[in-house]
Design a protein around this motif. Sequence first.
Motif, PDB file in Angstrom:
ATOM      1  N   ALA A   1       0.576  -1.379  -0.006  1.00 36.86           N
ATOM      2  CA  ALA A   1       0.021  -0.039   0.181  1.00 36.86           C
ATOM      3  C   ALA A   1       0.858   1.279   0.029  1.00 36.86           C
ATOM      4  CB  ALA A   1      -0.965  -0.069   1.207  1.00 36.86           C
ATOM      5  N   VAL A   2       1.617   1.175   0.909  1.00 32.02           N
ATOM      6  CA  VAL A   2       2.664   2.687   0.885  1.00 32.02           C
ATOM      7  C   VAL A   2       3.457   2.663  -0.399  1.00 32.02           C
ATOM      8  CG1 VAL A   2       4.378   3.854   2.371  1.00 32.02           C
ATOM      9  CG2 VAL A   2       2.603   2.439   3.556  1.00 32.02           C
ATOM     10  N   SER A   3       3.853   1.689  -0.906  1.00 29.56           N
ATOM     11  CA  SER A   3       4.585   1.759  -2.272  1.00 29.56           C
ATOM     12  C   SER A   3       3.739   2.422  -3.214  1.00 29.56           C
ATOM     13  CB  SER A   3       4.827   0.454  -2.935  1.00 29.56           C
ATOM     14  OG  SER A   3       3.639  -0.127  -3.539  1.00 29.56           O
ATOM     15  N   VAL A   4       2.395   2.587  -3.176  1.00 35.61           N
ATOM     16  CA  VAL A   4       1.511   3.233  -4.128  1.00 35.61           C
ATOM     17  C   VAL A   4       1.336   4.582  -3.463  1.00 35.61           C
ATOM     18  CG1 VAL A   4      -0.938   3.284  -4.872  1.00 35.61           C
ATOM     19  CG2 VAL A   4       0.506   0.915  -4.940  1.00 35.61           C
ATOM     20  N   THR A   5       1.171   5.018  -2.344  1.00 39.22           N
ATOM     21  CA  THR A   5       0.667   6.153  -1.766  1.00 39.22           C
ATOM     22  C   THR A   5       1.872   7.216  -1.333  1.00 39.22           C
ATOM     23  OG1 THR A   5       0.526   5.291   0.629  1.00 39.22           O
ATOM     24  CG2 THR A   5      -1.436   5.225  -0.734  1.00 39.22           C
ATOM     25  N   GLY A   6       3.152   6.413  -0.875  1.00 42.44           N
ATOM     26  CA  GLY A   6       4.142   7.144  -0.264  1.00 42.44           C
ATOM     27  C   GLY A   6       3.639   7.299   1.343  1.00 42.44           C
ATOM     28  N   GLY A   7       4.471   7.537   2.140  1.00 40.69           N
ATOM     29  CA  GLY A   7       3.903   7.922   3.489  1.00 40.69           C
ATOM     30  C   GLY A   7       5.109   7.229   4.515  1.00 40.69           C
ATOM     31  N   HIS A   8       4.757   7.094   5.844  1.00 35.75           N
ATOM     32  CA  HIS A   8       5.597   6.949   6.951  1.00 35.75           C
ATOM     33  C   HIS A   8       5.516   5.164   6.913  1.00 35.75           C
ATOM     34  CE1 HIS A   8       4.312  10.916   8.041  1.00 35.75           C
ATOM     35  NE2 HIS A   8       5.607  10.889   8.404  1.00 35.75           N
ATOM     36  N   LEU A   9       6.560   4.579   6.361  1.00 39.78           N
ATOM     37  CA  LEU A   9       6.703   3.255   6.275  1.00 39.78           C
ATOM     38  C   LEU A   9       7.427   2.436   7.407  1.00 39.78           C
ATOM     39  CD1 LEU A   9       6.145   0.693   4.382  1.00 39.78           C
ATOM     40  CD2 LEU A   9       8.307   1.160   3.451  1.00 39.78           C
TER      41      LEU A   9
ATOM     42  N   GLU B   1      14.587  -1.202   6.568  1.00 36.90           N
ATOM     43  CA  GLU B   1      15.490  -1.375   7.704  1.00 36.90           C
ATOM     44  C   GLU B   1      16.842  -0.592   7.450  1.00 36.90           C
ATOM     45  OE1 GLU B   1      16.000  -5.395   8.868  1.00 36.90           O
ATOM     46  OE2 GLU B   1      13.955  -5.958   8.390  1.00 36.90           O
ATOM     47  N   ASN B   2      17.345  -0.747   6.306  1.00 39.24           N
ATOM     48  CA  ASN B   2      18.499  -0.233   5.955  1.00 39.24           C
ATOM     49  C   ASN B   2      18.929   1.156   5.547  1.00 39.24           C
ATOM     50  OD1 ASN B   2      19.641  -2.894   6.250  1.00 39.24           O
ATOM     51  ND2 ASN B   2      19.216  -3.263   4.031  1.00 39.24           N
ATOM     52  N   SER B   3      17.592   1.948   5.545  1.00 38.30           N
ATOM     53  CA  SER B   3      17.731   3.411   5.202  1.00 38.30           C
ATOM     54  C   SER B   3      18.131   4.098   6.650  1.00 38.30           C
ATOM     55  CB  SER B   3      16.470   3.819   4.931  1.00 38.30           C
ATOM     56  OG  SER B   3      15.548   3.765   5.778  1.00 38.30           O
ATOM     57  N   PRO B   4      18.846   5.215   6.446  1.00 35.91           N
ATOM     58  CA  PRO B   4      19.334   5.923   7.446  1.00 35.91           C
ATOM     59  C   PRO B   4      18.297   6.410   8.398  1.00 35.91           C
ATOM     60  CG  PRO B   4      20.162   6.927   5.509  1.00 35.91           C
ATOM     61  CD  PRO B   4      19.139   6.036   5.164  1.00 35.91           C
ATOM     62  N   ASP B   5      16.955   6.723   7.812  1.00 33.97           N
ATOM     63  CA  ASP B   5      15.869   6.975   8.781  1.00 33.97           C
ATOM     64  C   ASP B   5      14.743   6.011   9.242  1.00 33.97           C
ATOM     65  OD1 ASP B   5      14.639   6.911   6.420  1.00 33.97           O
ATOM     66  OD2 ASP B   5      13.809   8.830   6.512  1.00 33.97           O
ATOM     67  N   ARG B   6      15.577   4.712   8.771  1.00 39.14           N
ATOM     68  CA  ARG B   6      14.580   3.486   8.900  1.00 39.14           C
ATOM     69  C   ARG B   6      13.270   3.456   7.997  1.00 39.14           C
ATOM     70  NH1 ARG B   6      19.044   2.296  10.553  1.00 39.14           N
ATOM     71  NH2 ARG B   6      19.384   1.238  12.548  1.00 39.14           N
ATOM     72  N   GLY B   7      13.282   4.263   6.899  1.00 36.98           N
ATOM     73  CA  GLY B   7      11.893   4.435   6.103  1.00 36.98           C
ATOM     74  C   GLY B   7      11.019   5.222   6.821  1.00 36.98           C
TER      75      GLY B   7
ATOM     76  N   ILE C   1      -4.485   3.988  21.705  1.00 39.01           N
ATOM     77  CA  ILE C   1      -4.162   5.342  21.119  1.00 39.01           C
ATOM     78  C   ILE C   1      -2.586   4.870  20.712  1.00 39.01           C
ATOM     79  CG2 ILE C   1      -3.952   7.677  21.896  1.00 39.01           C
ATOM     80  CD1 ILE C   1      -5.836   7.318  23.972  1.00 39.01           C
ATOM     81  N   TRP C   2      -2.482   5.340  19.405  1.00 38.50           N
ATOM     82  CA  TRP C   2      -1.030   5.430  18.836  1.00 38.50           C
ATOM     83  C   TRP C   2      -0.381   6.574  18.981  1.00 38.50           C
ATOM     84  CZ3 TRP C   2       0.515   0.712  17.472  1.00 38.50           C
ATOM     85  CH2 TRP C   2      -0.416  -0.376  17.301  1.00 38.50           C
ATOM     86  N   ASP C   3       1.023   6.624  19.461  1.00 41.99           N
ATOM     87  CA  ASP C   3       1.704   7.872  19.576  1.00 41.99           C
ATOM     88  C   ASP C   3       3.061   7.680  19.080  1.00 41.99           C
ATOM     89  OD1 ASP C   3       3.145  10.217  20.580  1.00 41.99           O
ATOM     90  OD2 ASP C   3       2.284   9.947  22.888  1.00 41.99           O
ATOM     91  N   VAL C   4       3.725   8.096  18.225  1.00 42.85           N
ATOM     92  CA  VAL C   4       2.899   8.982  17.221  1.00 42.85           C
ATOM     93  C   VAL C   4       2.096   8.228  16.220  1.00 42.85           C
ATOM     94  CG1 VAL C   4       3.139  10.928  15.335  1.00 42.85           C
ATOM     95  CG2 VAL C   4       4.716  11.048  17.462  1.00 42.85           C
ATOM     96  N   SER C   5       1.115   8.745  15.978  1.00 37.32           N
ATOM     97  CA  SER C   5       0.185   7.715  15.096  1.00 37.32           C
ATOM     98  C   SER C   5       0.679   7.440  13.616  1.00 37.32           C
ATOM     99  CB  SER C   5      -1.372   8.118  15.296  1.00 37.32           C
ATOM    100  OG  SER C   5      -1.513   9.461  14.480  1.00 37.32           O
ATOM    101  N   HIS C   6       1.791   7.963  13.202  1.00 36.47           N
ATOM    102  CA  HIS C   6       2.154   7.593  11.786  1.00 36.47           C
ATOM    103  C   HIS C   6       2.405   6.114  11.942  1.00 36.47           C
ATOM    104  CE1 HIS C   6       6.223   9.167  13.554  1.00 36.47           C
ATOM    105  NE2 HIS C   6       6.390   7.737  13.606  1.00 36.47           N
ATOM    106  N   GLN C   7       2.447   5.456  12.973  1.00 37.70           N
ATOM    107  CA  GLN C   7       2.605   3.946  12.920  1.00 37.70           C
ATOM    108  C   GLN C   7       1.307   3.208  12.635  1.00 37.70           C
ATOM    109  OE1 GLN C   7       4.154   2.974  16.883  1.00 37.70           O
ATOM    110  NE2 GLN C   7       3.705   4.848  17.752  1.00 37.70           N
ATOM    111  N   CYS C   8       0.129   3.840  12.616  1.00 38.08           N
ATOM    112  CA  CYS C   8      -1.015   3.283  12.570  1.00 38.08           C
ATOM    113  C   CYS C   8      -1.550   2.706  11.322  1.00 38.08           C
ATOM    114  CB  CYS C   8      -2.069   4.385  12.904  1.00 38.08           C
ATOM    115  SG  CYS C   8      -2.429   5.720  11.762  1.00 38.08           S
ATOM    116  N   TYR C   9      -0.712   2.568  10.074  1.00 39.92           N
ATOM    117  CA  TYR C   9      -1.297   2.077   9.086  1.00 39.92           C
ATOM    118  C   TYR C   9      -1.755   0.337   9.208  1.00 39.92           C
ATOM    119  CZ  TYR C   9       1.433   6.070   6.787  1.00 39.92           C
ATOM    120  OH  TYR C   9       1.660   7.251   6.577  1.00 39.92           O
ATOM    121  N   PRO C  10      -0.923  -0.368   9.791  1.00 35.81           N
ATOM    122  CA  PRO C  10      -1.411  -1.974   9.963  1.00 35.81           C
ATOM    123  C   PRO C  10      -2.643  -1.724  10.983  1.00 35.81           C
ATOM    124  CG  PRO C  10       1.069  -1.659  10.329  1.00 35.81           C
ATOM    125  CD  PRO C  10       0.534  -0.249  10.219  1.00 35.81           C
ATOM    126  N   HIS C  11      -2.816  -0.895  11.550  1.00 37.46           N
ATOM    127  CA  HIS C  11      -3.944  -0.676  12.523  1.00 37.46           C
ATOM    128  C   HIS C  11      -5.191  -0.384  11.847  1.00 37.46           C
ATOM    129  CE1 HIS C  11      -6.708   1.245  15.532  1.00 37.46           C
ATOM    130  NE2 HIS C  11      -6.805   2.208  14.882  1.00 37.46           N
TER     131      HIS C  11
END
Length: 638
Positions: free
Chosen positions: A42-50, A294-300, A75-85
């Motif tokens: 999904a994120v490959s199509v939309t971009g975003g916080h992977l 995993e290998n990107s400097p900012d972990r994607g 409650i997710w904090d920060v909620s950019h981790q909520c895509y699987p949710h």
Amino acid sequence: MAETRPATPLLDRVHSPSDLKGLSDRELHQLADELRAETISAVSVTGGHLGAGLGVVELTVALHAVFDTPRDKLIWDVSHQCYPHKILTGRRDRIRTLRMEGGLSGFTKRSESPFDPFGAAHSSTSISAALGFAMAADLGGDPGDGIAVIGDGSMSAGMAFEAMNNAGALKKRLFVVLNDNEMSIAPPVGALSSYLSRLYAETPVQDLKEVAKGFVSLLPSALQEGAKRAKDMLKGMAIGGTLFEALGFTYIGPIDGHDLDQLLPILRTLKARATGPVLIHVLTKKGKGYGPAENSPDRGHARAKFDVITGEQKKTPSNAPSYTKVFAESLIREAERDDKIVGITAAMPDGTGLDLFARHFPRRTFDVGIAEQHAVTFAAGLAAGGMKPFCALYSTFLQRGYDQVVHDVAIQRLPVRFAIDRAGLVGADGATHAGSFDIGFLANLPGMVVMAAADEAELRHMVATAVAHDEGPIAFRFPRGEGMGVELPADGTPLQIGKGRILREGARVAILSFGTRMAEVLKAAESLSARGLAPTVADARFAKPLDRDLILRLCREHEALICVEEGAVGGFGSHVAQLLADEGVFDRGFKFRSMVLPDTFIDQASPEAMYSIAGMDAPQIEAKVLNVLGIASIPQRA
């Protein structure tokens, strides 16, 4: 090339978290694998916080399998981790609209789903909110447990500890999951953590602390000393069990956050037996399960659309540098000549460009973590100590340090330099990250200088202006994204404080722009000129202090004045209106209009679409000119 979607036979059967209740633990393992593949696709199509989402796949599955959402408030904090949710909570059919106009938000959003009980696009708010839910349930409000999933970066903010202090005193049942994705000790303590987890799962919750203290004696003698050292190290860390227990929490962990065989029994035990506040410390890895992340400097962290196979991002090339890069390079040039210059950011070195500054001046760069209040007062202390601090923050994050701007900087007239990135509307991140209010809340402060760059060359001059200004605080704002493509001077030249400039001379109406809407103003001026109505165009440069001479001259020489800014009502245009009222300009029937962001929060879209919605693109500026002059329309000249 059409998108190839992964095979997800088990995930295809999940339409709500309730569907997880009938799955075996073995099936939950398979579900996690399919959920990770679907998130990547999904994120490959939309971009975003992977990376953040991939790091919590197993945790997301475990929480929804054990707790009763949405009755229990997750409650997710920060909620950019909520895509699987979002995928598990009935929104999979829209997941490929993430961060798009009319699509799903990139963060949790109350209006989007009952499974999003609280929006959290900024950090460190989840524990306070979860405690509020817990107390509401206790007082007869909505039932259910409060569950906060907070990252180790978010835990660095004072607000998180304020909430924990309060929660420990209230002694109410509350679950805080510390998602620790940066602990370097995770691999060596994996086996030890697994052993502890089995002990925890078999023990009443009130005895968990004693088990943690006494487990070493159960190990073979050869392992006891090493295990004791490992446990002491964990429990004695700054964010380890000792501190949390001192705040009144039962501390559980560390737990492998990617191991459902640990997560599920522990969460089930806690749900069944917890009576007070509990902190569950899980160790995860950003970007888990996808090599390029995993290998990107900012972990994607924040990615453009990308190729799933290679991980290569699909970015549109541009000949113009980004404003952020221009700021960073300009500050580096100035710092090479002035060793008093230091840079400060709050967990956003990449986003603010201070990562580039840090490569040249590591001892003069300070990342204080997600702690904007501290960043501002730290900068104030540096300024009082004779340094020239540049506090580089996003506009939307500077809001969190406003009391410190007033009390610690402005009142003391300390020369802190505020570099305000992400000014104006920001696109896919939506309303939570829009830089709408800084003009108003800064320009209201006595002694504050507030600038906005019309283009990247002006930004370079404003950096030089900030370096040279020692009489008090000064701020300059600039947007996200690429510049206009103008020629950049090699070095910035300090501007005269409070003085704007005329870019085009015209008649009847003047347009006074503050910031990068200037590009749209010039387009509108070209169109109007083609119709025989050439306006005067001026760049204000400063919202505080105003260029009184320039503004009053524009009023004397024209029938009408229109101000344009990338900020909310109460900002630049309001200050101009106050000046005109004070000078009696309205007494002679002078016409004035102020074009500002509308009094509403604008959902995510492209920046161009957002400014169109806001009524601030070239055609709408042109229409405003015609309207203020009482002209229905003017035909285009042949």
